[in-house]
Design a protein around this motif. Sequence first.
Motif, PDB file in Angstrom:
ATOM      1  N   ASN A   1      60.076 -31.000 -49.304  1.00  0.00           N
ATOM      2  CA  ASN A   1      59.537 -29.878 -50.066  1.00  0.00           C
ATOM      3  C   ASN A   1      58.189 -29.385 -49.545  1.00  0.00           C
ATOM      4  O   ASN A   1      57.395 -28.814 -50.296  1.00  0.00           O
ATOM      5  CB  ASN A   1      59.422 -30.233 -51.553  1.00  0.00           C
ATOM      6  CG  ASN A   1      59.537 -29.006 -52.436  1.00  0.00           C
ATOM      7  OD1 ASN A   1      60.278 -28.062 -52.135  1.00  0.00           O
ATOM      8  ND2 ASN A   1      58.794 -28.998 -53.538  1.00  0.00           N
ATOM      9  N   HIS A   2      57.920 -29.608 -48.255  1.00  0.00           N
ATOM     10  CA  HIS A   2      56.691 -29.120 -47.636  1.00  0.00           C
ATOM     11  C   HIS A   2      57.007 -27.898 -46.770  1.00  0.00           C
ATOM     12  O   HIS A   2      58.005 -27.885 -46.047  1.00  0.00           O
ATOM     13  CB  HIS A   2      56.043 -30.200 -46.777  1.00  0.00           C
ATOM     14  CG  HIS A   2      55.680 -31.443 -47.535  1.00  0.00           C
ATOM     15  ND1 HIS A   2      54.967 -31.404 -48.708  1.00  0.00           N
ATOM     16  CD2 HIS A   2      55.920 -32.757 -47.280  1.00  0.00           C
ATOM     17  CE1 HIS A   2      54.782 -32.638 -49.166  1.00  0.00           C
ATOM     18  NE2 HIS A   2      55.367 -33.473 -48.306  1.00  0.00           N
ATOM     19  N   ARG A   3      56.164 -26.911 -46.820  1.00  0.00           N
ATOM     20  CA  ARG A   3      56.344 -25.664 -46.067  1.00  0.00           C
ATOM     21  C   ARG A   3      56.183 -25.921 -44.565  1.00  0.00           C
ATOM     22  O   ARG A   3      55.275 -26.636 -44.127  1.00  0.00           O
ATOM     23  CB  ARG A   3      55.316 -24.645 -46.542  1.00  0.00           C
ATOM     24  CG  ARG A   3      55.426 -23.252 -45.939  1.00  0.00           C
ATOM     25  CD  ARG A   3      54.487 -22.332 -46.714  1.00  0.00           C
ATOM     26  NE  ARG A   3      54.250 -21.042 -46.089  1.00  0.00           N
ATOM     27  CZ  ARG A   3      55.025 -19.970 -46.249  1.00  0.00           C
ATOM     28  NH1 ARG A   3      56.116 -20.059 -46.997  1.00  0.00           N
ATOM     29  NH2 ARG A   3      54.712 -18.824 -45.675  1.00  0.00           N
ATOM     30  N   THR A   4      57.049 -25.322 -43.785  1.00  0.00           N
ATOM     31  CA  THR A   4      57.038 -25.486 -42.324  1.00  0.00           C
ATOM     32  C   THR A   4      57.385 -24.165 -41.646  1.00  0.00           C
ATOM     33  O   THR A   4      58.001 -23.274 -42.247  1.00  0.00           O
ATOM     34  CB  THR A   4      58.054 -26.552 -41.853  1.00  0.00           C
ATOM     35  OG1 THR A   4      59.383 -26.094 -42.164  1.00  0.00           O
ATOM     36  CG2 THR A   4      57.814 -27.899 -42.522  1.00  0.00           C
ATOM     37  N   PHE A   5      57.010 -24.060 -40.372  1.00  0.00           N
ATOM     38  CA  PHE A   5      57.332 -22.902 -39.530  1.00  0.00           C
ATOM     39  C   PHE A   5      57.856 -23.442 -38.201  1.00  0.00           C
ATOM     40  O   PHE A   5      57.132 -24.154 -37.499  1.00  0.00           O
ATOM     41  CB  PHE A   5      56.089 -22.060 -39.241  1.00  0.00           C
ATOM     42  CG  PHE A   5      55.332 -21.577 -40.448  1.00  0.00           C
ATOM     43  CD1 PHE A   5      55.372 -20.241 -40.812  1.00  0.00           C
ATOM     44  CD2 PHE A   5      54.548 -22.460 -41.198  1.00  0.00           C
ATOM     45  CE1 PHE A   5      54.646 -19.783 -41.916  1.00  0.00           C
ATOM     46  CE2 PHE A   5      53.820 -22.013 -42.293  1.00  0.00           C
ATOM     47  CZ  PHE A   5      53.873 -20.673 -42.654  1.00  0.00           C
ATOM     48  N   PHE A   6      59.076 -23.112 -37.844  1.00  0.00           N
ATOM     49  CA  PHE A   6      59.624 -23.577 -36.569  1.00  0.00           C
ATOM     50  C   PHE A   6      60.342 -22.445 -35.845  1.00  0.00           C
ATOM     51  O   PHE A   6      61.272 -21.834 -36.380  1.00  0.00           O
ATOM     52  CB  PHE A   6      60.610 -24.740 -36.782  1.00  0.00           C
ATOM     53  CG  PHE A   6      59.949 -26.032 -37.139  1.00  0.00           C
ATOM     54  CD1 PHE A   6      59.333 -26.805 -36.168  1.00  0.00           C
ATOM     55  CD2 PHE A   6      59.924 -26.473 -38.456  1.00  0.00           C
ATOM     56  CE1 PHE A   6      58.706 -27.996 -36.496  1.00  0.00           C
ATOM     57  CE2 PHE A   6      59.307 -27.659 -38.800  1.00  0.00           C
ATOM     58  CZ  PHE A   6      58.691 -28.429 -37.818  1.00  0.00           C
ATOM     59  N   ALA A   7      59.905 -22.158 -34.608  1.00  0.00           N
ATOM     60  CA  ALA A   7      60.625 -21.195 -33.778  1.00  0.00           C
ATOM     61  C   ALA A   7      61.984 -21.766 -33.424  1.00  0.00           C
ATOM     62  O   ALA A   7      62.128 -22.961 -33.176  1.00  0.00           O
ATOM     63  CB  ALA A   7      59.828 -20.893 -32.512  1.00  0.00           C
ATOM     64  N   ASP A   8      62.971 -20.902 -33.418  1.00  0.00           N
ATOM     65  CA  ASP A   8      64.363 -21.312 -33.177  1.00  0.00           C
ATOM     66  C   ASP A   8      65.037 -20.144 -32.460  1.00  0.00           C
ATOM     67  O   ASP A   8      65.659 -19.294 -33.093  1.00  0.00           O
ATOM     68  CB  ASP A   8      65.030 -21.607 -34.521  1.00  0.00           C
ATOM     69  CG  ASP A   8      66.111 -22.668 -34.429  1.00  0.00           C
ATOM     70  OD1 ASP A   8      65.903 -23.680 -33.735  1.00  0.00           O
ATOM     71  OD2 ASP A   8      67.165 -22.491 -35.074  1.00  0.00           O
ATOM     72  N   HIS A   9      64.932 -20.097 -31.138  1.00  0.00           N
ATOM     73  CA  HIS A   9      65.206 -18.868 -30.404  1.00  0.00           C
ATOM     74  C   HIS A   9      66.588 -18.745 -29.784  1.00  0.00           C
ATOM     75  O   HIS A   9      66.984 -17.633 -29.431  1.00  0.00           O
ATOM     76  CB  HIS A   9      64.162 -18.702 -29.286  1.00  0.00           C
ATOM     77  CG  HIS A   9      62.797 -18.410 -29.796  1.00  0.00           C
ATOM     78  ND1 HIS A   9      61.671 -18.468 -28.987  1.00  0.00           N
ATOM     79  CD2 HIS A   9      62.346 -18.046 -31.030  1.00  0.00           C
ATOM     80  CE1 HIS A   9      60.606 -18.157 -29.696  1.00  0.00           C
ATOM     81  NE2 HIS A   9      60.981 -17.908 -30.936  1.00  0.00           N
ATOM     82  N   TRP A  10      67.282 -19.851 -29.580  1.00  0.00           N
ATOM     83  CA  TRP A  10      68.547 -19.740 -28.826  1.00  0.00           C
ATOM     84  C   TRP A  10      69.558 -18.928 -29.623  1.00  0.00           C
ATOM     85  O   TRP A  10      69.681 -19.112 -30.835  1.00  0.00           O
ATOM     86  CB  TRP A  10      69.122 -21.138 -28.542  1.00  0.00           C
ATOM     87  CG  TRP A  10      69.998 -21.160 -27.326  1.00  0.00           C
ATOM     88  CD1 TRP A  10      69.658 -21.552 -26.066  1.00  0.00           C
ATOM     89  CD2 TRP A  10      71.365 -20.746 -27.245  1.00  0.00           C
ATOM     90  NE1 TRP A  10      70.718 -21.412 -25.211  1.00  0.00           N
ATOM     91  CE2 TRP A  10      71.789 -20.912 -25.904  1.00  0.00           C
ATOM     92  CE3 TRP A  10      72.295 -20.230 -28.159  1.00  0.00           C
ATOM     93  CZ2 TRP A  10      73.069 -20.600 -25.455  1.00  0.00           C
ATOM     94  CZ3 TRP A  10      73.572 -19.905 -27.727  1.00  0.00           C
ATOM     95  CH2 TRP A  10      73.947 -20.102 -26.389  1.00  0.00           C
ATOM     96  N   PRO A  11      70.327 -18.055 -28.971  1.00  0.00           N
ATOM     97  CA  PRO A  11      70.284 -17.704 -27.548  1.00  0.00           C
ATOM     98  C   PRO A  11      69.308 -16.552 -27.256  1.00  0.00           C
ATOM     99  O   PRO A  11      68.625 -16.544 -26.257  1.00  0.00           O
ATOM    100  CB  PRO A  11      71.713 -17.283 -27.253  1.00  0.00           C
ATOM    101  CG  PRO A  11      72.168 -16.679 -28.572  1.00  0.00           C
ATOM    102  CD  PRO A  11      71.488 -17.473 -29.659  1.00  0.00           C
ATOM    103  N   ASP A  12      69.271 -15.555 -28.182  1.00  0.00           N
ATOM    104  CA  ASP A  12      68.398 -14.391 -27.994  1.00  0.00           C
ATOM    105  C   ASP A  12      67.789 -13.985 -29.339  1.00  0.00           C
ATOM    106  O   ASP A  12      67.771 -12.816 -29.702  1.00  0.00           O
ATOM    107  CB  ASP A  12      69.178 -13.223 -27.371  1.00  0.00           C
ATOM    108  CG  ASP A  12      70.427 -12.849 -28.159  1.00  0.00           C
ATOM    109  OD1 ASP A  12      70.727 -13.525 -29.164  1.00  0.00           O
ATOM    110  OD2 ASP A  12      71.095 -11.863 -27.786  1.00  0.00           O
ATOM    111  N   ARG A  13      67.259 -15.000 -30.042  1.00  0.00           N
ATOM    112  CA  ARG A  13      66.703 -14.760 -31.376  1.00  0.00           C
ATOM    113  C   ARG A  13      65.184 -14.696 -31.381  1.00  0.00           C
ATOM    114  O   ARG A  13      64.570 -14.488 -32.434  1.00  0.00           O
ATOM    115  CB  ARG A  13      67.196 -15.841 -32.341  1.00  0.00           C
ATOM    116  CG  ARG A  13      68.689 -15.758 -32.602  1.00  0.00           C
ATOM    117  CD  ARG A  13      69.304 -17.077 -33.041  1.00  0.00           C
ATOM    118  NE  ARG A  13      68.664 -17.618 -34.213  1.00  0.00           N
ATOM    119  CZ  ARG A  13      68.306 -18.903 -34.341  1.00  0.00           C
ATOM    120  NH1 ARG A  13      68.532 -19.768 -33.353  1.00  0.00           N
ATOM    121  NH2 ARG A  13      67.725 -19.319 -35.441  1.00  0.00           N
TER     122      ARG A  13
END
Length: 534
Positions: free
Chosen positions: A133-145
Motif C-alpha cells: 500500500n505504498h505509492r510507487t512510480f516505475f517506468a515500463d516501456h516495452w515494446p513502444d510504451r
Amino acid sequence: MKVFISLIAGIVCLKSDVVAQKKGSAIDVQRYIFNVHINDKNDSVSCTATIQFKWLQNTENILLDLISLRPDGKGMKIISVTDKGMPLNYEHAKDIIRIGFSTPGKTNDEKTIEIKYRGIPADGLIIAKNKYNHRTFFADHWPDRARNWLACVDHPSDKAAVEFMVTAPGHYQVISNGVLIEETNISDNRKFFHYQEDRALPMKVAAIGVADFAVRNEEPVGNIPVSSWVFPEDRVKGFYDYKLAIDILPYFIKNIGPYPYKKLANVQSRTVFGGMENAGAIFYAEKSITGKRSEEVLIAHEIAHQWFGNMATEADFAHVWLSEGFVTYMAILWIENKYGQDRAMKMRVEDREQALAFSKQRSASMVDSSTTNYLELLNPNSYQKGGWILHMLHHQLGDSIFWKGIRSYYAQYAGKNAVTEDFRKVMEKVSGKDLEKFFQQWLYTPDHPQMDIRWKYDAMTKLLTVTIIQQQPKEFEFPLEMNITAADSKLVTKSVLIKDKQTTITMSLPGKPLKIVIDPAVHLFYEGGVKEIR
C-alpha cells in the motif's frame, strides 16, 4: 523480458556514435536528457526533454512520439518547443509531434531542442501502490510504451545515451540506468537525483523506478557494482533472492563477453511483466520475491538481456527472437551449468510443449512481420521456440563453434542493431557452414516437423524396419536420433538425416526391440510419436 504465464536544459559534450536503421528516419537521436518532476498529491508529471540529434537527411520537419491528451484527461500536453530558447513551430496530434524548422537541417549536422510538457501518463510510467500500500512510480516501456510520457523516437532501431533528472518527494529513492552522479536534498522536503547512461539504449529499456526502497550493495563482480533494491517489508527475503545475480553474471561474462554497463541493480517493482530488462537496472514483478530463490530462471533470463536485447538489439520487432529467444536459451544453459543436463532437458521438454501448443492456436513464422500489436509477440513462438532454434543450432555446430559464434555476433553488434540475417552470416562465417536452409525452415517457415513414425520387426530375417513420414506440408531437413533397446537390453543409438517426405531405415537386431525412443537427448523441435506395426 519475462512474461507472466498468467530536466535541466543544456547541451552535453558526451556523444554516442549511433546510426538509426529504420528506413526513412529523418534523425538519429544521440542523447536524451529528461528532467522529470513527480509528486504525491496527484499523478501529474512534468518533464523537460532535451533531445540532441543528428540529421540523416535534408529536411525541415522531424517527428517524435508522445501520446496526445485524451478525452479521459490522460496523456501529455506540450507547453513549448524551443531551439536555443527560440520557439519552434510544432503540431501535436495523433500521438506524434511534428516539429518544423525555418532552415532545413543538413545531413550529419547536429541539433539540440527542448520540449516542455506535462500530463498524466496513460501508460509507460506505472503510478500505483505496491502490495504494501505504498505509492510507487516505475517506468515500463516495452515494446513502444515510452511515448506515453517521454518525447522520443520510440523504436528499438534508434538508440541513444539517456539521462534522467528526477525531482521527487524526499522520502523516495530513485533507481535508473547508468551512474548516479548527483543526489541532493532541496527545498520543500524534496530530493533531486541525476542518473547518466552514456551507452546508447533503445527507449524500451530506459527507465526510472521511484519508491521507498531497502538497498543492499552486494559483492562486486570484477569491477561491476551489483545491488538489490526491494520494498523494505521484503528486505530479508529480497536480498537473499536477488543475490543470485552475483553467481549468474560471471557465467555470461565468460561465455558472451564483457558486461556492457557500469552497474547491475536488481529491483523489485510494479512492472506488468514478470521481469523487465531495463539496462543496468532490471525491474522484477513485486511477487518475484519468495525467500526461496524460486525465480532463478527469471533472474538469469533478465541478466542475459543485458547483452541480447539491450546492447545487441533487434532492428525491428519482427526479429524479437534475437532478444527473447536468445535469453530464454541462455537461462537454460545457466541452469544446465549449475544443476546438470537432466534439469536442462526437462526445461527443453516443457518449452517444446508450450511452443507446440501455441502453434495450434496461431501459425506464424519466427520472423513475424505480420503482427503490428507488438505485445502479441510476447508468446511461446518468440521465447520458447526461439530458444529451441538456438539449441538445435548449438547441437548441429557443436559447443565450441556455437559459443564462438555467439561471442562473435555479440562483439559485432554490441551497441548496434541486427536482423536475423545478420546473425546467420556471423554463424556461417564462424562455422564455415552454409546455414541458409536451417534458417529458412526454422525461422521463416510457420511450421515444424510433424512425424508419423512406425516400426516393424521381422523375426525370420531379424530385421527392424523404421518408417518416418513427415506430415507437414513442406519437408524439413534435420538429424533424427533414436535409442533402440534390443531384446538383450543392449542400447543401440541411431542417427538418421531426414529430408524426404518418407524415410525408411532397416537394421539388423538379434531380437524384437523392447523399446524405441525418438530424440532421447531432446535435441529436436518436433511433434509426433512412434508406433509398432503389428
